[in-house]
Design a protein around this motif. Structure first.
Motif, PDB file in Angstrom:
ATOM      1  N   ALA A 243      45.936  73.270  44.338  1.00  0.00           N
ATOM      2  CA  ALA A 243      46.885  72.470  43.719  1.00  0.00           C
ATOM      3  C   ALA A 243      48.319  72.602  44.348  1.00  0.00           C
ATOM      4  O   ALA A 243      48.988  71.195  43.685  1.00  0.00           O
ATOM      5  CB  ALA A 243      46.925  73.863  42.118  1.00  0.00           C
ATOM      6  N   ILE A 244      49.006  72.981  45.037  1.00  0.00           N
ATOM      7  CA  ILE A 244      50.407  72.862  45.320  1.00  0.00           C
ATOM      8  C   ILE A 244      50.621  71.469  45.919  1.00  0.00           C
ATOM      9  O   ILE A 244      51.632  70.300  46.106  1.00  0.00           O
ATOM     10  CB  ILE A 244      50.787  73.936  46.261  1.00  0.00           C
ATOM     11  CG1 ILE A 244      51.469  75.124  44.632  1.00  0.00           C
ATOM     12  CG2 ILE A 244      51.943  73.784  46.505  1.00  0.00           C
ATOM     13  CD1 ILE A 244      51.293  76.776  46.027  1.00  0.00           C
ATOM     14  N   CYS A 245      49.413  71.928  47.357  1.00  0.00           N
ATOM     15  CA  CYS A 245      49.109  70.969  47.677  1.00  0.00           C
ATOM     16  C   CYS A 245      49.401  69.540  47.837  1.00  0.00           C
ATOM     17  O   CYS A 245      49.168  68.019  47.924  1.00  0.00           O
ATOM     18  CB  CYS A 245      48.408  70.340  48.920  1.00  0.00           C
ATOM     19  SG  CYS A 245      48.131  71.848  50.450  1.00  0.00           S
TER      20      CYS A 245
ATOM     21  N   SER B 151      46.541  53.672  48.079  1.00  0.00           N
ATOM     22  CA  SER B 151      47.705  54.868  47.841  1.00  0.00           C
ATOM     23  C   SER B 151      48.036  56.056  48.046  1.00  0.00           C
ATOM     24  O   SER B 151      47.141  56.628  48.451  1.00  0.00           O
ATOM     25  CB  SER B 151      46.765  54.401  46.599  1.00  0.00           C
ATOM     26  OG  SER B 151      47.503  55.351  45.162  1.00  0.00           O
ATOM     27  N   PRO B 152      48.803  56.212  47.998  1.00  0.00           N
ATOM     28  CA  PRO B 152      49.738  57.523  48.409  1.00  0.00           C
ATOM     29  C   PRO B 152      49.072  58.911  47.638  1.00  0.00           C
ATOM     30  O   PRO B 152      48.682  60.098  47.945  1.00  0.00           O
ATOM     31  CB  PRO B 152      50.874  58.249  47.423  1.00  0.00           C
ATOM     32  CG  PRO B 152      50.995  56.487  46.881  1.00  0.00           C
ATOM     33  CD  PRO B 152      50.519  55.464  47.505  1.00  0.00           C
ATOM     34  N   LEU B 153      48.208  58.338  46.129  1.00  0.00           N
ATOM     35  CA  LEU B 153      47.524  59.192  45.154  1.00  0.00           C
ATOM     36  C   LEU B 153      46.186  59.569  46.092  1.00  0.00           C
ATOM     37  O   LEU B 153      45.665  60.870  45.922  1.00  0.00           O
ATOM     38  CB  LEU B 153      46.819  58.952  44.026  1.00  0.00           C
ATOM     39  CG  LEU B 153      48.145  58.687  42.965  1.00  0.00           C
ATOM     40  CD1 LEU B 153      47.582  57.583  42.041  1.00  0.00           C
ATOM     41  CD2 LEU B 153      48.036  59.428  42.688  1.00  0.00           C
ATOM     42  N   MET B 154      46.036  59.382  47.415  1.00  0.00           N
ATOM     43  CA  MET B 154      44.710  59.621  48.419  1.00  0.00           C
ATOM     44  C   MET B 154      44.673  61.286  48.445  1.00  0.00           C
ATOM     45  O   MET B 154      43.687  62.322  48.750  1.00  0.00           O
ATOM     46  CB  MET B 154      44.164  58.564  49.181  1.00  0.00           C
ATOM     47  CG  MET B 154      43.368  57.792  49.589  1.00  0.00           C
ATOM     48  SD  MET B 154      41.448  58.284  47.872  1.00  0.00           S
ATOM     49  CE  MET B 154      41.375  59.505  49.706  1.00  0.00           C
ATOM     50  N   ALA B 155      46.200  61.210  48.843  1.00  0.00           N
ATOM     51  CA  ALA B 155      46.182  63.180  48.489  1.00  0.00           C
ATOM     52  C   ALA B 155      45.884  63.217  47.324  1.00  0.00           C
ATOM     53  O   ALA B 155      45.622  64.983  47.750  1.00  0.00           O
ATOM     54  CB  ALA B 155      47.567  63.091  49.787  1.00  0.00           C
ATOM     55  N   THR B 156      46.872  63.362  46.857  1.00  0.00           N
ATOM     56  CA  THR B 156      45.953  63.918  45.495  1.00  0.00           C
ATOM     57  C   THR B 156      45.269  64.427  45.231  1.00  0.00           C
ATOM     58  O   THR B 156      44.577  65.460  44.363  1.00  0.00           O
ATOM     59  CB  THR B 156      47.121  63.267  44.561  1.00  0.00           C
ATOM     60  OG1 THR B 156      48.510  62.974  45.283  1.00  0.00           O
ATOM     61  CG2 THR B 156      47.551  64.557  43.061  1.00  0.00           C
ATOM     62  N   ALA B 157      43.985  63.028  46.013  1.00  0.00           N
ATOM     63  CA  ALA B 157      42.414  63.459  44.674  1.00  0.00           C
ATOM     64  C   ALA B 157      42.320  64.315  45.448  1.00  0.00           C
ATOM     65  O   ALA B 157      41.212  64.953  45.456  1.00  0.00           O
ATOM     66  CB  ALA B 157      42.035  62.248  45.589  1.00  0.00           C
TER      67      ALA B 157
ATOM     68  N   LEU C  75      41.803  71.987  54.642  1.00  0.00           N
ATOM     69  CA  LEU C  75      40.804  71.333  54.007  1.00  0.00           C
ATOM     70  C   LEU C  75      40.915  69.742  53.266  1.00  0.00           C
ATOM     71  O   LEU C  75      40.361  68.396  53.912  1.00  0.00           O
ATOM     72  CB  LEU C  75      40.205  71.486  52.817  1.00  0.00           C
ATOM     73  CG  LEU C  75      38.996  72.881  53.392  1.00  0.00           C
ATOM     74  CD1 LEU C  75      38.296  73.578  52.096  1.00  0.00           C
ATOM     75  CD2 LEU C  75      37.136  72.022  53.871  1.00  0.00           C
ATOM     76  N   ILE C  76      42.039  69.841  52.737  1.00  0.00           N
ATOM     77  CA  ILE C  76      42.732  68.457  52.318  1.00  0.00           C
ATOM     78  C   ILE C  76      43.370  67.583  52.838  1.00  0.00           C
ATOM     79  O   ILE C  76      42.956  66.255  53.165  1.00  0.00           O
ATOM     80  CB  ILE C  76      44.075  68.861  51.037  1.00  0.00           C
ATOM     81  CG1 ILE C  76      43.515  70.171  49.662  1.00  0.00           C
ATOM     82  CG2 ILE C  76      45.133  67.337  50.678  1.00  0.00           C
ATOM     83  CD1 ILE C  76      44.119  70.416  49.281  1.00  0.00           C
ATOM     84  N   THR C  77      44.314  68.021  54.089  1.00  0.00           N
ATOM     85  CA  THR C  77      44.580  67.170  55.214  1.00  0.00           C
ATOM     86  C   THR C  77      43.253  66.265  55.616  1.00  0.00           C
ATOM     87  O   THR C  77      43.324  65.231  56.255  1.00  0.00           O
ATOM     88  CB  THR C  77      45.038  68.236  55.540  1.00  0.00           C
ATOM     89  OG1 THR C  77      46.150  68.430  55.460  1.00  0.00           O
ATOM     90  CG2 THR C  77      45.877  66.709  56.810  1.00  0.00           C
ATOM     91  N   GLY C  78      41.913  66.839  56.038  1.00  0.00           N
ATOM     92  CA  GLY C  78      41.255  66.505  56.727  1.00  0.00           C
ATOM     93  C   GLY C  78      40.215  65.511  56.262  1.00  0.00           C
ATOM     94  O   GLY C  78      40.080  64.866  56.726  1.00  0.00           O
TER      95      GLY C  78
ATOM     96  N   PHE D 200      42.684  67.329  45.102  1.00  0.00           N
ATOM     97  CA  PHE D 200      42.025  67.822  43.653  1.00  0.00           C
ATOM     98  C   PHE D 200      40.669  68.199  43.413  1.00  0.00           C
ATOM     99  O   PHE D 200      40.155  69.032  42.782  1.00  0.00           O
ATOM    100  CB  PHE D 200      41.943  66.532  42.102  1.00  0.00           C
ATOM    101  CG  PHE D 200      41.547  66.666  40.983  1.00  0.00           C
ATOM    102  CD1 PHE D 200      42.117  67.441  39.747  1.00  0.00           C
ATOM    103  CD2 PHE D 200      40.278  66.297  41.272  1.00  0.00           C
ATOM    104  CE1 PHE D 200      41.160  67.605  38.691  1.00  0.00           C
ATOM    105  CE2 PHE D 200      39.768  66.053  39.990  1.00  0.00           C
ATOM    106  CZ  PHE D 200      40.322  67.110  39.164  1.00  0.00           C
ATOM    107  N   GLU D 201      40.502  67.578  44.520  1.00  0.00           N
ATOM    108  CA  GLU D 201      38.784  67.879  45.176  1.00  0.00           C
ATOM    109  C   GLU D 201      38.126  68.943  45.603  1.00  0.00           C
ATOM    110  O   GLU D 201      37.545  69.515  45.383  1.00  0.00           O
ATOM    111  CB  GLU D 201      37.441  66.860  46.043  1.00  0.00           C
ATOM    112  CG  GLU D 201      37.445  65.117  45.410  1.00  0.00           C
ATOM    113  CD  GLU D 201      37.004  65.428  43.690  1.00  0.00           C
ATOM    114  OE1 GLU D 201      35.962  66.199  44.266  1.00  0.00           O
ATOM    115  OE2 GLU D 201      37.242  65.012  42.499  1.00  0.00           O
TER     116      GLU D 201
END
Length: 439
Positions: free
Chosen positions: A292-294, A145-151, A345-348, A154-155
């Motif tokens: 938050a922006i990412c 899901s494209p929501l994985m990047a959002t998750a 961090l998020i992209t990793g 969020f984390e």
């Protein structure tokens, strides 16, 4: 003639993410259980310094705890993937509560330093890895899901909240209530939050031990050409991309550790020791804002390219720290540096989902968080030695060196961050579920 109307996909925002069925059942207890992660190190330092009168001894005990976490957390993650998160978490939080209680009792009782080292090893080894477990639950529920990047974003924000609030809470308890109050609160929150989180069994990923071999990678029908057999999953560290990401996260941990120590020395050299907390708070705020922006942006660039871009910016900003000698200028540089940390961090974390099979994701996430802890422990020691010998500017050379070396590794081995089609099929061939709607 019939016409075809293509519906524009909705923006994968936080509202849609938080409407994922049953997400709140593991998010709320997870928030309580991961809060102690930011309390343990500072609580040990304040308690041991109070009882021994030595920051050096306190730092060594805290470093033993950090190294133990880095070494043992991935093994706990692997066991969680195989046997289930609850099966590992329940005995883990019980052991952790006993171990931190032992540290407090030994320190208050005037025990020798070696006894504190002995207690610090199980305390670090049993730190509940709630963050990786929450990420594994997101990955399980948001498959493809494209929501994985959002998750992931969020984390990251949740982690930063933990890093900011945890030390403040621990310091207030240790200085305002009792020197051991920080450790007591850390142990209690870990125990209660961890048990509540472990009770949410319906949202945890399916243990790999219960996944039978022979499932069809296409329809999951379970058609078999031979006897059903148990799957013995390989370690997540056998995936080359995970090893590359671990190096990148090691560099991020160096930034955290180097900033904590060198900022203290910088503030003292500037004659304003109280500004240390403000400057670190600005750095952490930049991290939270970027996170938050990412999560609210729909990215078109491939994740591995975003990681190279973001990490390059991180290494560049970390390379300027040693040259800053003004508090206002450092506030600006620290804010920008924080803005560069979260995207990396998020992209990793986002890259773990396509690179690692579901049977090893919790372990993969713990390797990354363990790398951050190891980098932080190493940087605290190295920056402290350099700052003592040559001043705060020398201490800031540690974040520069760590991020530059990590970026060079990322650039040279960037091809390892892209999952090959054949590898992706193999990764998803066992126990693969078709994507389901989350909103």
């Amino acid at each position: 003639m019939a016409s075809t109307v293509t519906e524009k996909p909705s923006r994968p925002g936080y509202g849609q993410l938080l409407r994922t069925p049953r997400a709140w059942t593991f998010l709320l207890p997870g928030l309580a259980a991961r809060q102690p992660f930011g309390m343990l190190t500072i609580s040990i330092v304040l308690l041991v310094e109070h009882t021994s009168g030595s920051y050096g001894s306190a730092g060594i005990v805290a470093a033993v705890t950090g190294v133990s976490t880095a070494l043992f957390a991935p093994q706990g993650g692997r066991l969680a993937d195989r046997y289930g998160q609850s099966a590992v978490l329940v005995p883990g939080v019980l052991l952790h509560a006993v171990a931190v209680g032992a540290i407090a009792a030994l320190a208050l009782g005037g025990a020798p330093l070696w006894a504190l080292f002995v207690a610090a090893v199980p305390a670090g080894a049993s730190v509940p890895q709630i963050g990786p477990m929450v990420r594994a639950r997101w990955a399980s529920r948001l498959e493809d899901s494209p929501l994985m990047a959002t998750a992931a974003a969020f984390e990251s924000v949740t982690d930063e909240f933990t890093f900011v609030v945890g030390p403040v809470l621990a310091t207030a308890l240790c200085t305002g209530l009792h020197p051991a109050a920080g450790l007591a609160a850390e142990g209690a929150l870990s125990l209660v939050g961890g048990l509540l989180f472990a009770a949410q069994r319906s949202t945890q990923p399916q243990p790999s031990r219960s996944r039978p071999a022979g499932l069809s990678p296409v329809d999951g029908s379970g058609a078999e050409s031979g006897p059903r057999a148990r799957v013995k999953p390989a370690s997540a560290l056998s995936v080359p991309g995970v090893r590359v990401l671990a190096v990148a996260f090691l560099g991020i941990g160096v930034v955290f550790g180097g900033m904590q120590v060198s900022l203290t020395a910088f503030a003292e050299e500037a004659g304003r020791p109280g500004v240390n907390g403000v400057l670190y708070g600005i750095f952490a705020a930049g991290n939270m804002i970027a996170g938050a922006i990412c999560g609210a942006v729909v990215w078109k660039q491939a994740p591995h390219r975003r990681l190279l871009t973001g990490y390059g910016a991180l290494a560049l900003m970390a390379s300027t720290l040693w040259a800053v000698h003004s508090v206002p200028v450092f506030a600006v540089v620290g804010l920008v540096l924080g803005l560069c940390v979260a995207p990396s961090l998020i992209t990793g974390y986002t890259l773990v989902e396509p690179l690692v099979p579901a049977t090893a994701r919790t372990e993969a996430f713990t390797w990354l968080t363990g790398a951050v802890a190891l980098g932080q422990a190493a940087a605290v020691t190295a920056s402290g030695e350099l700052a003592d010998a040559h001043g705060a500017s020398a201490g800031f050379l540690v974040p520069m060196g760590g991020t530059v070396l990590a970026f060079a590794t990322l650039f040279v081995l960037r091809a390892k961050l892209v999952a090959r089609p054949a590898e992706g099929a193999a990764a998803r061939g066992i126990g693969h579920r078709s994507p389901t709607a989350v909103d």
